[in-house]
Design a protein around this motif. Structure first.
Motif, PDB file in Angstrom:
ATOM      1  N   LYS A  58       0.828  -1.206   0.000  1.00 51.58           N
ATOM      2  CA  LYS A  58       0.000   0.000   0.000  1.00 51.58           C
ATOM      3  C   LYS A  58       0.865   1.260   0.000  1.00 51.58           C
ATOM      4  O   LYS A  58       0.566   2.236  -0.699  1.00 51.58           O
ATOM      5  CB  LYS A  58      -0.925   0.012   1.218  1.00 51.58           C
ATOM      6  N   SER A  59       1.941   1.246   0.774  1.00 55.39           N
ATOM      7  CA  SER A  59       2.834   2.403   0.829  1.00 55.39           C
ATOM      8  C   SER A  59       3.503   2.646  -0.519  1.00 55.39           C
ATOM      9  O   SER A  59       3.656   3.790  -0.954  1.00 55.39           O
ATOM     10  CB  SER A  59       3.898   2.210   1.904  1.00 55.39           C
ATOM     11  N   ARG A  60       3.895   1.575  -1.189  1.00 53.47           N
ATOM     12  CA  ARG A  60       4.516   1.699  -2.506  1.00 53.47           C
ATOM     13  C   ARG A  60       3.541   2.311  -3.494  1.00 53.47           C
ATOM     14  O   ARG A  60       3.886   3.228  -4.257  1.00 53.47           O
ATOM     15  CB  ARG A  60       4.970   0.323  -2.992  1.00 53.47           C
ATOM     16  N   ALA A  61       2.308   1.821  -3.501  1.00 53.56           N
ATOM     17  CA  ALA A  61       1.291   2.351  -4.410  1.00 53.56           C
ATOM     18  C   ALA A  61       1.019   3.823  -4.117  1.00 53.56           C
ATOM     19  O   ALA A  61       0.872   4.635  -5.047  1.00 53.56           O
ATOM     20  CB  ALA A  61       0.009   1.543  -4.291  1.00 53.56           C
ATOM     21  N   GLN A  62       0.988   4.181  -2.845  1.00 55.15           N
ATOM     22  CA  GLN A  62       0.754   5.574  -2.473  1.00 55.15           C
ATOM     23  C   GLN A  62       1.903   6.464  -2.960  1.00 55.15           C
ATOM     24  O   GLN A  62       1.682   7.557  -3.477  1.00 55.15           O
ATOM     25  CB  GLN A  62       0.599   5.696  -0.968  1.00 55.15           C
ATOM     26  N   ALA A  63       3.138   5.990  -2.824  1.00 57.71           N
ATOM     27  CA  ALA A  63       4.293   6.772  -3.285  1.00 57.71           C
ATOM     28  C   ALA A  63       4.266   6.952  -4.802  1.00 57.71           C
ATOM     29  O   ALA A  63       4.551   8.039  -5.317  1.00 57.71           O
ATOM     30  CB  ALA A  63       5.587   6.080  -2.853  1.00 57.71           C
ATOM     31  N   ILE A  64       3.906   5.909  -5.530  1.00 57.34           N
ATOM     32  CA  ILE A  64       3.822   6.000  -6.991  1.00 57.34           C
ATOM     33  C   ILE A  64       2.745   7.003  -7.391  1.00 57.34           C
ATOM     34  O   ILE A  64       2.952   7.837  -8.284  1.00 57.34           O
ATOM     35  CB  ILE A  64       3.551   4.608  -7.606  1.00 57.34           C
ATOM     36  N   ASN A  65       1.592   6.944  -6.722  1.00 58.43           N
ATOM     37  CA  ASN A  65       0.505   7.878  -7.038  1.00 58.43           C
ATOM     38  C   ASN A  65       0.907   9.323  -6.751  1.00 58.43           C
ATOM     39  O   ASN A  65       0.578  10.232  -7.524  1.00 58.43           O
ATOM     40  CB  ASN A  65      -0.756   7.511  -6.263  1.00 58.43           C
ATOM     41  N   GLN A  66       1.636   9.543  -5.667  1.00 57.49           N
ATOM     42  CA  GLN A  66       2.095  10.893  -5.350  1.00 57.49           C
ATOM     43  C   GLN A  66       3.090  11.387  -6.390  1.00 57.49           C
ATOM     44  O   GLN A  66       3.044  12.548  -6.807  1.00 57.49           O
ATOM     45  CB  GLN A  66       2.727  10.930  -3.955  1.00 57.49           C
ATOM     46  N   LEU A  67       3.988  10.531  -6.817  1.00 59.88           N
ATOM     47  CA  LEU A  67       4.960  10.901  -7.841  1.00 59.88           C
ATOM     48  C   LEU A  67       4.263  11.278  -9.145  1.00 59.88           C
ATOM     49  O   LEU A  67       4.586  12.287  -9.767  1.00 59.88           O
ATOM     50  CB  LEU A  67       5.948   9.757  -8.077  1.00 59.88           C
ATOM     51  N   LYS A  68       3.277  10.490  -9.539  1.00 60.62           N
ATOM     52  CA  LYS A  68       2.555  10.787 -10.775  1.00 60.62           C
ATOM     53  C   LYS A  68       1.775  12.092 -10.657  1.00 60.62           C
ATOM     54  O   LYS A  68       1.666  12.845 -11.625  1.00 60.62           O
ATOM     55  CB  LYS A  68       1.636   9.630 -11.134  1.00 60.62           C
ATOM     56  N   ALA A  69       1.248  12.384  -9.478  1.00 60.21           N
ATOM     57  CA  ALA A  69       0.534  13.649  -9.270  1.00 60.21           C
ATOM     58  C   ALA A  69       1.484  14.838  -9.397  1.00 60.21           C
ATOM     59  O   ALA A  69       1.122  15.878  -9.943  1.00 60.21           O
ATOM     60  CB  ALA A  69      -0.137  13.652  -7.903  1.00 60.21           C
ATOM     61  N   VAL A  70       2.711  14.683  -8.914  1.00 56.10           N
ATOM     62  CA  VAL A  70       3.706  15.755  -9.029  1.00 56.10           C
ATOM     63  C   VAL A  70       4.108  15.925 -10.492  1.00 56.10           C
ATOM     64  O   VAL A  70       4.286  17.054 -10.974  1.00 56.10           O
ATOM     65  CB  VAL A  70       4.942  15.446  -8.152  1.00 56.10           C
ATOM     66  N   LEU A  71       4.224  14.821 -11.221  1.00 62.52           N
ATOM     67  CA  LEU A  71       4.635  14.898 -12.627  1.00 62.52           C
ATOM     68  C   LEU A  71       3.595  15.606 -13.493  1.00 62.52           C
ATOM     69  O   LEU A  71       3.944  16.207 -14.503  1.00 62.52           O
ATOM     70  CB  LEU A  71       4.911  13.497 -13.178  1.00 62.52           C
ATOM     71  N   VAL A  72       2.326  15.543 -13.097  1.00 60.22           N
ATOM     72  CA  VAL A  72       1.280  16.214 -13.864  1.00 60.22           C
ATOM     73  C   VAL A  72       1.508  17.720 -13.871  1.00 60.22           C
ATOM     74  O   VAL A  72       1.282  18.399 -14.875  1.00 60.22           O
ATOM     75  CB  VAL A  72      -0.117  15.862 -13.289  1.00 60.22           C
ATOM     76  N   ALA A  73       1.979  18.250 -12.751  1.00 53.23           N
ATOM     77  CA  ALA A  73       2.147  19.705 -12.617  1.00 53.23           C
ATOM     78  C   ALA A  73       3.576  20.174 -12.891  1.00 53.23           C
ATOM     79  O   ALA A  73       3.878  21.348 -12.710  1.00 53.23           O
ATOM     80  CB  ALA A  73       1.742  20.126 -11.204  1.00 53.23           C
ATOM     81  N   THR A  74       4.440  19.297 -13.350  1.00 51.14           N
ATOM     82  CA  THR A  74       5.834  19.680 -13.552  1.00 51.14           C
ATOM     83  C   THR A  74       6.060  20.201 -14.976  1.00 51.14           C
ATOM     84  O   THR A  74       5.140  20.305 -15.783  1.00 51.14           O
ATOM     85  CB  THR A  74       6.763  18.478 -13.254  1.00 51.14           C
ATOM     86  N   ASP A  75       7.291  20.506 -15.281  1.00 53.15           N
ATOM     87  CA  ASP A  75       7.692  21.039 -16.584  1.00 53.15           C
ATOM     88  C   ASP A  75       7.298  20.070 -17.702  1.00 53.15           C
ATOM     89  O   ASP A  75       7.469  18.846 -17.573  1.00 53.15           O
ATOM     90  CB  ASP A  75       9.207  21.260 -16.570  1.00 53.15           C
ATOM     91  N   ALA A  76       6.798  20.600 -18.814  1.00 52.08           N
ATOM     92  CA  ALA A  76       6.335  19.774 -19.931  1.00 52.08           C
ATOM     93  C   ALA A  76       7.458  18.926 -20.515  1.00 52.08           C
ATOM     94  O   ALA A  76       7.240  17.776 -20.914  1.00 52.08           O
ATOM     95  CB  ALA A  76       5.725  20.653 -21.013  1.00 52.08           C
ATOM     96  N   GLN A  77       8.670  19.459 -20.550  1.00 56.40           N
ATOM     97  CA  GLN A  77       9.806  18.724 -21.106  1.00 56.40           C
ATOM     98  C   GLN A  77      10.104  17.479 -20.273  1.00 56.40           C
ATOM     99  O   GLN A  77      10.324  16.396 -20.814  1.00 56.40           O
ATOM    100  CB  GLN A  77      11.035  19.633 -21.173  1.00 56.40           C
ATOM    101  N   LEU A  78      10.107  17.626 -18.953  1.00 56.43           N
ATOM    102  CA  LEU A  78      10.346  16.482 -18.076  1.00 56.43           C
ATOM    103  C   LEU A  78       9.203  15.483 -18.196  1.00 56.43           C
ATOM    104  O   LEU A  78       9.427  14.273 -18.255  1.00 56.43           O
ATOM    105  CB  LEU A  78      10.492  16.942 -16.615  1.00 56.43           C
ATOM    106  N   ARG A  79       7.983  15.980 -18.259  1.00 59.51           N
ATOM    107  CA  ARG A  79       6.813  15.115 -18.377  1.00 59.51           C
ATOM    108  C   ARG A  79       6.892  14.280 -19.655  1.00 59.51           C
ATOM    109  O   ARG A  79       6.625  13.074 -19.640  1.00 59.51           O
ATOM    110  CB  ARG A  79       5.558  15.985 -18.364  1.00 59.51           C
ATOM    111  N   GLU A  80       7.290  14.890 -20.760  1.00 58.30           N
ATOM    112  CA  GLU A  80       7.409  14.174 -22.033  1.00 58.30           C
ATOM    113  C   GLU A  80       8.541  13.151 -21.991  1.00 58.30           C
ATOM    114  O   GLU A  80       8.445  12.082 -22.589  1.00 58.30           O
ATOM    115  CB  GLU A  80       7.626  15.160 -23.172  1.00 58.30           C
TER     116      GLU A  80
END
Length: 97
Positions: A58-80
């Motif tokens: 559960k902790s691993r899944a939560q960390a992955i979800n948090q990382l993906k949420a941060v990537l949504v709002a990050t720089d477009a170049q990094l996201r791509e």
């Protein structure tokens, strides 16, 4: 484990209150012969290991979800650059200096 008295359950109906009262009366009169588990055997050890595994998953899944949420709002170049990568590949790529 002691079984509830079937005749009493048929006469008075099925409910937790009746079962609890019946169990208490069995203990008082000495009819109850079940003993509590020690809680330190191999089954208890396996239960604790399983609980730790479920918690880690559960902790691993939560960390992955948090990382993906941060990537949504990050720089477009990094996201791509990270688009289409699996979770382990994304993690490896982000750990590099």
């Amino acid at each position: 484990m002691n079984q509830p008295d079937k005749a009493t359950r048929r006469r008075r109906g099925k409910s937790a209150i009746i079962d609890a009262e019946s169990a208490a009366r069995a203990v008082i009169t000495g009819r109850a012969t079940a003993t509590a588990r020690a809680g330190d055997g191999p089954v208890e050890t396996l239960r604790l290991f399983r609980m730790a595994k479920v918690s880690a998953t559960k902790s691993r899944a939560q960390a992955i979800n948090q990382l993906k949420a941060v990537l949504v709002a990050t720089d477009a170049q990094l996201r791509e650059a990270l688009a289409g990568l699996s979770n382990p590949e994304t993690d490896t790529r982000l750990r590099r200096p």
